[in-house]
Design an enzyme around this catalytic site. Sequence first.
Site, PDB file in Angstrom:
ATOM      1  N   LEU A 286       5.489  16.013  31.490  1.00  7.67           N
ATOM      2  CA  LEU A 286       5.879  17.380  31.879  1.00  7.67           C
ATOM      3  C   LEU A 286       5.292  17.697  33.249  1.00  7.67           C
ATOM      4  O   LEU A 286       4.114  17.424  33.494  1.00  7.67           O
ATOM      5  CB  LEU A 286       5.326  18.382  30.834  1.00  7.67           C
ATOM      6  CG  LEU A 286       5.390  19.874  31.176  1.00  7.67           C
ATOM      7  CD1 LEU A 286       6.835  20.370  31.211  1.00  7.67           C
ATOM      8  CD2 LEU A 286       4.601  20.700  30.157  1.00  7.67           C
TER       9      LEU A 286
ATOM     10  N   TRP B 292      -0.134  39.879  46.980  1.00  9.85           N
ATOM     11  CA  TRP B 292      -1.275  40.027  47.908  1.00  9.85           C
ATOM     12  C   TRP B 292      -1.545  41.503  48.188  1.00  9.85           C
ATOM     13  O   TRP B 292      -2.653  41.864  48.604  1.00  9.85           O
ATOM     14  CB  TRP B 292      -1.008  39.305  49.235  1.00  9.85           C
ATOM     15  CG  TRP B 292      -1.066  37.811  49.153  1.00  9.85           C
ATOM     16  CD1 TRP B 292      -0.034  36.945  49.353  1.00  9.85           C
ATOM     17  CD2 TRP B 292      -2.212  36.989  48.873  1.00  9.85           C
ATOM     18  NE1 TRP B 292      -0.461  35.644  49.200  1.00  9.85           N
ATOM     19  CE2 TRP B 292      -1.791  35.638  48.916  1.00  9.85           C
ATOM     20  CE3 TRP B 292      -3.558  37.261  48.584  1.00  9.85           C
ATOM     21  CZ2 TRP B 292      -2.659  34.572  48.675  1.00  9.85           C
ATOM     22  CZ3 TRP B 292      -4.419  36.200  48.356  1.00  9.85           C
ATOM     23  CH2 TRP B 292      -3.970  34.882  48.400  1.00  9.85           C
TER      24      TRP B 292
ATOM     25  N   SER C  34      12.836  39.502  41.133  1.00 12.16           N
ATOM     26  CA  SER C  34      11.604  39.640  41.919  1.00 12.16           C
ATOM     27  C   SER C  34      11.330  38.479  42.885  1.00 12.16           C
ATOM     28  O   SER C  34      10.222  37.948  42.928  1.00 12.16           O
ATOM     29  CB  SER C  34      10.396  39.844  41.009  1.00 12.16           C
ATOM     30  OG  SER C  34      10.566  41.000  40.234  1.00 12.16           O
TER      31      SER C  34
ATOM     32  N   ARG D   8      14.596  42.086  36.373  1.00 11.35           N
ATOM     33  CA  ARG D   8      14.673  41.795  37.806  1.00 11.35           C
ATOM     34  C   ARG D   8      14.307  40.336  38.022  1.00 11.35           C
ATOM     35  O   ARG D   8      13.632  39.728  37.185  1.00 11.35           O
ATOM     36  CB  ARG D   8      13.631  42.623  38.578  1.00 11.35           C
ATOM     37  CG  ARG D   8      13.908  44.069  38.732  1.00 11.35           C
ATOM     38  CD  ARG D   8      12.865  44.672  39.692  1.00 11.35           C
ATOM     39  NE  ARG D   8      11.518  44.637  39.141  1.00 11.35           N
ATOM     40  CZ  ARG D   8      11.028  45.544  38.315  1.00 11.35           C
ATOM     41  NH1 ARG D   8      11.767  46.560  37.923  1.00 11.35           N
ATOM     42  NH2 ARG D   8       9.791  45.449  37.870  1.00 11.35           N
TER      43      ARG D   8
ATOM     44  N   GLU E 129      20.696  30.276  32.923  1.00 13.84           N
ATOM     45  CA  GLU E 129      20.826  31.347  31.937  1.00 13.84           C
ATOM     46  C   GLU E 129      19.592  32.235  32.081  1.00 13.84           C
ATOM     47  O   GLU E 129      18.478  31.736  32.254  1.00 13.84           O
ATOM     48  CB  GLU E 129      20.880  30.768  30.518  1.00 13.84           C
ATOM     49  CG  GLU E 129      22.113  29.948  30.228  1.00 13.84           C
ATOM     50  CD  GLU E 129      23.399  30.776  30.297  1.00 13.84           C
ATOM     51  OE1 GLU E 129      23.369  31.965  29.935  1.00 13.84           O
ATOM     52  OE2 GLU E 129      24.419  30.228  30.740  1.00 13.84           O
TER      53      GLU E 129
ATOM     54  N   HIS F  39      -4.801  39.707  32.236  1.00 15.85           N
ATOM     55  CA  HIS F  39      -4.543  38.431  32.919  1.00 15.85           C
ATOM     56  C   HIS F  39      -5.249  37.278  32.194  1.00 15.85           C
ATOM     57  O   HIS F  39      -4.695  36.184  32.060  1.00 15.85           O
ATOM     58  CB  HIS F  39      -5.012  38.489  34.374  1.00 15.85           C
ATOM     59  CG  HIS F  39      -4.232  39.439  35.227  1.00 15.85           C
ATOM     60  ND1 HIS F  39      -2.851  39.506  35.207  1.00 15.85           N
ATOM     61  CD2 HIS F  39      -4.626  40.385  36.128  1.00 15.85           C
ATOM     62  CE1 HIS F  39      -2.441  40.430  36.056  1.00 15.85           C
ATOM     63  NE2 HIS F  39      -3.495  40.987  36.617  1.00 15.85           N
TER      64      HIS F  39
ATOM     65  N   ASP G 231       5.301  38.433  32.924  1.00 11.74           N
ATOM     66  CA  ASP G 231       5.084  39.836  33.291  1.00 11.74           C
ATOM     67  C   ASP G 231       4.534  40.630  32.109  1.00 11.74           C
ATOM     68  O   ASP G 231       4.856  40.345  30.961  1.00 11.74           O
ATOM     69  CB  ASP G 231       6.427  40.433  33.759  1.00 11.74           C
ATOM     70  CG  ASP G 231       6.237  41.712  34.556  1.00 11.74           C
ATOM     71  OD1 ASP G 231       5.079  42.049  34.895  1.00 11.74           O
ATOM     72  OD2 ASP G 231       7.244  42.379  34.828  1.00 11.74           O
TER      73      ASP G 231
HETATM   74  C1  FPP Z   1       2.250  39.932  35.879  1.00 14.86           C
HETATM   75  O1  FPP Z   1       1.728  40.902  35.026  1.00 14.86           O
HETATM   76  C2  FPP Z   1       1.353  38.819  36.013  1.00 14.86           C
HETATM   77  C3  FPP Z   1       0.804  38.380  37.177  1.00 14.86           C
HETATM   78  C4  FPP Z   1       1.037  38.992  38.481  1.00 14.86           C
HETATM   79  C5  FPP Z   1      -0.114  37.241  37.209  1.00 14.86           C
HETATM   80  C6  FPP Z   1       0.162  36.134  36.247  1.00 14.86           C
HETATM   81  C7  FPP Z   1      -1.112  35.528  35.894  1.00 14.86           C
HETATM   82  C8  FPP Z   1      -1.436  35.023  34.698  1.00 14.86           C
HETATM   83  C9  FPP Z   1      -0.512  34.889  33.577  1.00 14.86           C
HETATM   84  C10 FPP Z   1      -2.813  34.608  34.427  1.00 14.86           C
HETATM   85  C11 FPP Z   1      -3.311  33.392  35.029  1.00 14.86           C
HETATM   86  C12 FPP Z   1      -2.352  32.311  35.284  1.00 14.86           C
HETATM   87  C13 FPP Z   1      -2.729  31.054  35.456  1.00 14.86           C
HETATM   88  C14 FPP Z   1      -1.722  30.051  35.855  1.00 14.86           C
HETATM   89  C15 FPP Z   1      -4.095  30.620  35.240  1.00 14.86           C
HETATM   90  P1  FPP Z   1       1.383  42.324  35.645  1.00 14.86           P
HETATM   91  O2  FPP Z   1      -0.037  42.340  36.012  1.00 14.86           O
HETATM   92  O3  FPP Z   1       2.317  42.635  36.748  1.00 14.86           O
HETATM   93  O4  FPP Z   1       1.631  43.255  34.416  1.00 14.86           O
HETATM   94  P2  FPP Z   1       2.177  44.757  34.446  1.00 14.86           P
HETATM   95  O5  FPP Z   1       3.608  44.657  34.898  1.00 14.86           O
HETATM   96  O6  FPP Z   1       2.044  45.175  33.036  1.00 14.86           O
HETATM   97  O7  FPP Z   1       1.332  45.521  35.382  1.00 14.86           O
END
Ligand code: FPP
Length: 249
Positions: free
Chosen positions: A133, A71, A198, A196, A209, A39, A21
């Site tokens: 892994l 989504w 989520s 959270r 943990e 991202h 996150d």
């Molecule tokens: C949460 O951060 C992250 C996501 C919803 C997407 C996770 C994706 C990646 C780490 C990149 C690509 C992954 C792979 C496996 C190639 P957020 O956007 O909710 O951040 P915020 O809470 O600061 O808005």
Amino acid sequence: MTYKESLNKENIPRHVAVIMDGNGRWAKQKFGRNRIFGHAKGADSVRNITEACRELGVEYLTLYAFSTENWSRPKTEVNALMKLLVKTIKRETNELNKNGVKLNTIGDIERLPDDCIRHLQEAKETTKNNSKLVLTLALSYSSRWELTKAIKNIAQDAADGKISPSEVNETLIHSYLATKDIPDPELLIRTSGEKRISNYLLWQIAYSELYFTETLWPDFGKEEFFKAIYEFQNRERRFGKISEQLVVK
Ligand code: FPP
């Protein structure tokens, strides 16, 4: 001494789950850039943490890459995430293979765009014999989706006479989950300061943990990961018992 050097090599969790996150906030706070930039940086952290797991001998790493609820994000962001997924898979499959990493997915994968499904299937096929892994990407995943599906299938199998209601126990329920081939995580990490769960692995984290850090996912590097493992090793896991009942290792 670094966190890595301080770790007890005999007490490495077999399975670590992560809620990645903070990508959007990272991009905005640090660079005034859009969420997609965050991202993309987040994908680099995926690589680093996968490497860190290999270095320690963690056997299962499960990453919350896209939730059922995601989504509902703006279409441009959803499309960009899907593109990033394809790009990352294409870029990393060889490296996964070289390092003995098997790619796996959990979630309602059929909702993903066709090219995503195709590339995921190819990467899973290419890496299927690797055994060091298991890297599981939770994509279009939520625990309630998973549990609803499991309960529906159990009810159907009972109605078809394949199982009887008296056979329903924890082992049977586990066998109907998307994670049926994966042990429960000993440790769940969430970055970015949110505390959270989520809708993530609700059944599986019954005794995990929980580790929360303020660090945003794109800044979550290997040493931060080793710090989380260090803290895990310094917790007492009682599983409902009292301290005196635990076997001293
Ligand atoms: C949460 O951060 C992250 C996501 C919803 C997407 C996770 C994706 C990646 C780490 C990149 C690509 C992954 C792979 C496996 C190639 P957020 O956007 O909710 O951040 P915020 O809470 O600061 O808005």
